[in-house]
Scaffold this motif. Structure first.
Motif, PDB file in Angstrom:
ATOM      1  N   GLY A 238       0.768  -1.229   0.000  1.00 27.97           N
ATOM      2  CA  GLY A 238       0.000   0.000   0.000  1.00 27.97           C
ATOM      3  C   GLY A 238       0.806   1.290   0.000  1.00 27.97           C
ATOM      4  N   THR A 239       2.135   1.204   0.076  1.00 28.72           N
ATOM      5  CA  THR A 239       2.937   2.423   0.046  1.00 28.72           C
ATOM      6  C   THR A 239       2.930   3.010  -1.367  1.00 28.72           C
TER       7      THR A 239
ATOM      8  N   HIS B 245       3.195   0.578 -15.752  1.00 25.46           N
ATOM      9  CA  HIS B 245       2.237  -0.437 -15.313  1.00 25.46           C
ATOM     10  C   HIS B 245       2.659  -1.124 -14.011  1.00 25.46           C
ATOM     11  N   ALA B 246       3.701  -0.600 -13.339  1.00 21.01           N
ATOM     12  CA  ALA B 246       4.193  -1.219 -12.095  1.00 21.01           C
ATOM     13  C   ALA B 246       3.069  -1.315 -11.068  1.00 21.01           C
ATOM     14  N   ARG B 247       2.920  -2.492 -10.480  1.00 17.15           N
ATOM     15  CA  ARG B 247       1.899  -2.720  -9.449  1.00 17.15           C
ATOM     16  C   ARG B 247       2.507  -2.730  -8.056  1.00 17.15           C
ATOM     17  N   PHE B 248       3.817  -2.947  -7.971  1.00 19.78           N
ATOM     18  CA  PHE B 248       4.474  -3.114  -6.682  1.00 19.78           C
ATOM     19  C   PHE B 248       5.630  -2.134  -6.545  1.00 19.78           C
ATOM     20  N   CYS B 249       5.915  -1.739  -5.290  1.00 18.80           N
ATOM     21  CA  CYS B 249       7.138  -1.001  -5.014  1.00 18.80           C
ATOM     22  C   CYS B 249       8.306  -1.970  -5.209  1.00 18.80           C
ATOM     23  N   VAL B 250       9.525  -1.468  -5.280  1.00 23.82           N
ATOM     24  CA  VAL B 250      10.681  -2.324  -5.559  1.00 23.82           C
ATOM     25  C   VAL B 250      10.841  -3.441  -4.525  1.00 23.82           C
TER      26      VAL B 250
END
Length: 107
Positions: free
Chosen positions: A81-82, A94-99
């Motif tokens: 959620g960050t 299209h990134a869904r996630f942080c690194v």
């Protein structure tokens, strides 16, 4: 790009991103139509199948990003959620996630 993805100050960027992603989706759809046309060359079948799969994956990622823009979740990590850093989204819209979460996803 502002560091805040949500909010009124960022709306013009999201509008531009939506336009860019919509254009890219249309290009990928055209490519998929061309790839699925029967070339008659059985030697190309494996390469063609890989290109079709990659194009379909790209289209799904674009559709997902557009959905997240619509529902207001774009720019938030789907796992923790960050906020996803704007630099990451510029490179990978299209990134869904942080690194860190992406690295955990990849194992």
């Amino acid at each position: 790009m502002s560091t805040e993805i949500r909010g009124a100050t960022h709306q013009p960027w999201l509008t531009q991103l939506r336009t860019t992603l919509t254009t890219e989706f249309a290009a990928q759809k055209t490519r998929l139509t061309e790839l699925t046309a029967d070339t008659g060359d059985p030697g190309d079948a494996h390469t063609q199948a890989a290109m079709i799969a990659a194009t379909r994956q790209s289209m799904a990622q674009i559709e997902d990003a557009l959905r997240r823009i619509d529902d207001g979740s774009y720019g938030s990590c789907a796992k923790c959620g960050t906020q996803i850093p704007p630099e990451r989204l510029e490179v990978l819209p299209h990134a869904r996630f942080c690194v860190p979460c992406q690295q955990k996803q990849n194992g």
